[in-house]
Design an enzyme around this catalytic site. Structure first.
Site, PDB file in Angstrom:
ATOM      1  N   LYS A 100       0.843  -1.205   0.000  1.00  0.00           N
ATOM      2  CA  LYS A 100       0.000   0.000   0.000  1.00  0.00           C
ATOM      3  C   LYS A 100       0.875   1.252   0.000  1.00  0.00           C
ATOM      4  CE  LYS A 100      -1.884   2.613   3.019  1.00  0.00           C
ATOM      5  NZ  LYS A 100      -1.703   3.872   2.265  1.00  0.00           N
ATOM      6  N   GLY A 152       7.264   4.652   7.938  1.00  0.00           N
ATOM      7  CA  GLY A 152       6.435   5.842   8.116  1.00  0.00           C
ATOM      8  C   GLY A 152       6.692   6.465   9.469  1.00  0.00           C
ATOM      9  N   SER A 153       5.688   7.145   9.975  1.00  0.00           N
ATOM     10  CA  SER A 153       5.871   7.896  11.218  1.00  0.00           C
ATOM     11  C   SER A 153       5.955   6.955  12.418  1.00  0.00           C
ATOM     12  CB  SER A 153       4.699   8.861  11.408  1.00  0.00           C
ATOM     13  OG  SER A 153       3.500   8.137  11.535  1.00  0.00           O
ATOM     14  N   THR A 154       6.644   7.430  13.447  1.00  0.00           N
ATOM     15  CA  THR A 154       6.766   6.637  14.668  1.00  0.00           C
ATOM     16  C   THR A 154       5.391   6.433  15.310  1.00  0.00           C
ATOM     17  OG1 THR A 154       9.059   7.201  15.037  1.00  0.00           O
ATOM     18  CG2 THR A 154       7.782   6.657  16.994  1.00  0.00           C
ATOM     19  N   GLU A 155       4.541   7.448  15.203  1.00  0.00           N
ATOM     20  CA  GLU A 155       3.206   7.353  15.798  1.00  0.00           C
ATOM     21  C   GLU A 155       2.421   6.168  15.207  1.00  0.00           C
ATOM     22  OE1 GLU A 155       1.034  10.813  14.835  1.00  0.00           O
ATOM     23  OE2 GLU A 155      -0.733  10.198  15.996  1.00  0.00           O
ATOM     24  N   GLY A 157       3.708   3.753  13.461  1.00  0.00           N
ATOM     25  CA  GLY A 157       4.522   2.550  13.718  1.00  0.00           C
ATOM     26  C   GLY A 157       4.205   1.927  15.072  1.00  0.00           C
ATOM     27  N   GLU A 174      10.283   0.746  10.025  1.00  0.00           N
ATOM     28  CA  GLU A 174      11.335   1.751   9.797  1.00  0.00           C
ATOM     29  C   GLU A 174      10.670   3.107  10.012  1.00  0.00           C
ATOM     30  OE1 GLU A 174      13.236   4.490   8.441  1.00  0.00           O
ATOM     31  OE2 GLU A 174      13.197   3.639   6.405  1.00  0.00           O
ATOM     32  N   CYS A 208      13.813  10.109   6.389  1.00  0.00           N
ATOM     33  CA  CYS A 208      13.773   9.662   7.788  1.00  0.00           C
ATOM     34  C   CYS A 208      15.150   9.795   8.425  1.00  0.00           C
ATOM     35  CB  CYS A 208      13.264   8.232   7.862  1.00  0.00           C
ATOM     36  SG  CYS A 208      14.106   7.152   6.728  1.00  0.00           S
ATOM     37  N   GLU A 314      10.752  15.270  15.303  1.00  0.00           N
ATOM     38  CA  GLU A 314      11.014  15.140  13.873  1.00  0.00           C
ATOM     39  C   GLU A 314      10.126  16.127  13.110  1.00  0.00           C
ATOM     40  OE1 GLU A 314       9.743  11.545  11.757  1.00  0.00           O
ATOM     41  OE2 GLU A 314      11.688  11.577  10.757  1.00  0.00           O
TER      42      GLU A 314
END
Ligand code: ADP
Length: 411
Positions: A100, A152-155, A157, A174, A208, A314
């Site tokens: 996706k 993608g974003s840590t949130e 993730g 990642e 990133c 970030e």
């Protein structure tokens, strides 16, 4: 086929993301090709071992098997390249996959899906599904998916990680970064300035592993900051398809707003704005939005307080925070004082200092006198909140394999 259709893929990437066409041609496309080529060599190197177990008359061996159906979710900053980072190891391991792309940048992944079919990959092996976070969540939740791979974003993730914890799906993540880039007093300063500029502004800061926290020893601080500000001030910001553009827009109005609000927070909390700090106004053109596109000026802040938002979070845009330090031990501790751990850099002429810092810095990649180097065979991934597992090379491939141990009593 990616190589043969490289110009078209580069143009799609530039149209979708806004990045300079030249950048897409010299980075995104050739690195995608390199990734597929690298992993094309792996299938014949995937094998188990015969194990010298203690039982008499027992044959014990391991088989490496594909983990199964993969759900792969990628971001918008390097859509084509991230697709290759996901698809190539999955295919080499013998998995099928549902990929996706991000809702902002679906075109190159869709074209890649067509090329996969044209290349003879059987229908159903590589599936590209477009949609936003809801579609991503449906993929994460689907019982038919055995392994999740997310960039993608840590949130997001964290959310995917917690779901994978419950469902016990295999997982690689990642995620974000706030990577420290350290210039030591014994560095080649010209090279350090050039490299540090690229480290933050490459892809308009939407990487990133961007070198977004720059530590400079107090004696060189003013010189380095003014050299960087000078370069930033001269950088030509513009649309991706304009050959003169050096820095493209950020990907969307939402992202521009996010970056600008970080810049406001920097000002409000007392960081000193050296250059930039606003939406860049660029002449209109037929492909631009009515407000002129999502341009942000390359921005440099200085700060002495590491706890400021702009120094901790970030931003994912063209915003650098430069911070002075005194000693090597102090800078290593401050560099590591972050939730993230994706990358770190050191500029120095001293072998001792280079390798001392390389061992002290808690980051998945450490760059010495360079920044952002990648190779399909060199592990890439994060410590701490920057991710789980590694992509690329053998470690990347292993994430798509299960190990089966077979015990056969022979006599
Ligand atoms: P960004 O904030 O940089 O846009 P995200 O982490 O939100 O990064 O998005 C990266 C990818 O994750 C995109 O493909 C997006 O559609 C997808 N995504 C967003 N939210 C979710 C979610 N809750 N579950 C699964 N995928 C998601």
């Amino acid at each position: 086929m990616v190589e043969a259709n490289g110009d078209e893929l580069a143009e799609l990437e530039s149209l979708d993301n806004g990045k300079p066409l030249k950048l897409a041609k010299v980075v995104d496309v050739p690195e995608t090709v390199a990734h597929f080529r690298h992993f094309a060599g792996w299938p014949e190197r995937v094998y188990g071992d015969v194990l010298p177990v203690h039982q008499d008359g027992m044959l014990c061996y391991t088989r490496k098997e594909p983990v199964g159906v993969c759900g792969q979710i990628i971001p918008w900053n390097f859509s084509l390249l991230m697709a290759s980072w996901k698809l190539a190891p999955a295919l080499a391991a013998g998995c099928t996959t549902v990929l996706k792309p991000a809702e902002q940048t679906p075109l190159s992944a869709l074209r890649l899906g067509e090329l996969a079919l044209e290349a003879g990959i059987p229908p159903g092996v590589v599936n590209v599904v477009t949609g936003d976070g809801e579609t991503g969540a449906a993929l994460v939740d689907h019982e038919g998916v055995d392994k999740l791979a997310f960039t993608g974003s840590t949130e997001v993730g964290r959310e995917i990680g917690s779901k994978a914890g419950r469902s016990l799906k295999r997982l690689t993540l990642e995620l974000g970064g706030k990577s420290p880039n350290i210039i030591l007093p014994d560095a080649d300063l010209d090279a350090a300035v050039k490299g540090s500029f690229q480290a933050i502004y490459f892809n308009t800061g939407q990487a990133c592993n961007a070198g977004s926290r720059l530590f400079v020893q107090r004696d060189q601080f003013d010189d380095v900051v003014s050299a960087l500000a000078d370069r930033a001030g001269k950088t030509r910001v513009g649309p991706g398809l304009d050959p003169a553009t050096q820095l493209g827009p950020v990907v969307s109005a939402e992202q521009r707003q996010r970056v600008l609000s970080y810049i406001d927070a920097g000002r409000d909390q007392g960081a000193e704005l050296v250059v930039g700090g606003g939406s860049a106004v660029v002449g209109g053109g037929p492909s631009l939005e009515s407000d002129g596109g999502y341009f942000v000026e390359p921005t440099v802040f200085t700060a002495t307080d590491d706890s400021l938002k702009v120094a901790r979070e970030e931003i994912f845009g063209p915003v650098l925070v430069a911070i002075p330090y005194e000693s090597l031990e102090e800078v290593a501790a401050r560099a590591n004082d972050t939730d993230y751990g994706l990358a770190a850099g050191v500029w120095t002429r001293s072998l001792t200092n280079a390798h001392r810092l390389a061992s002290l810095l808690k980051a998945g990649s450490v760059y010495v006198n360079c920044w952002g180097e990648v190779d399909p065979g060199a592990p890439f991934g994060g410590y701490k909140a920057s991710g789980v597992g590694r992509e690329h090379g053998r470690e990347g491939l292993e994430a798509y394999l299960e190990t089966k141990t077979v015990w056969a009593k022979l006599g």
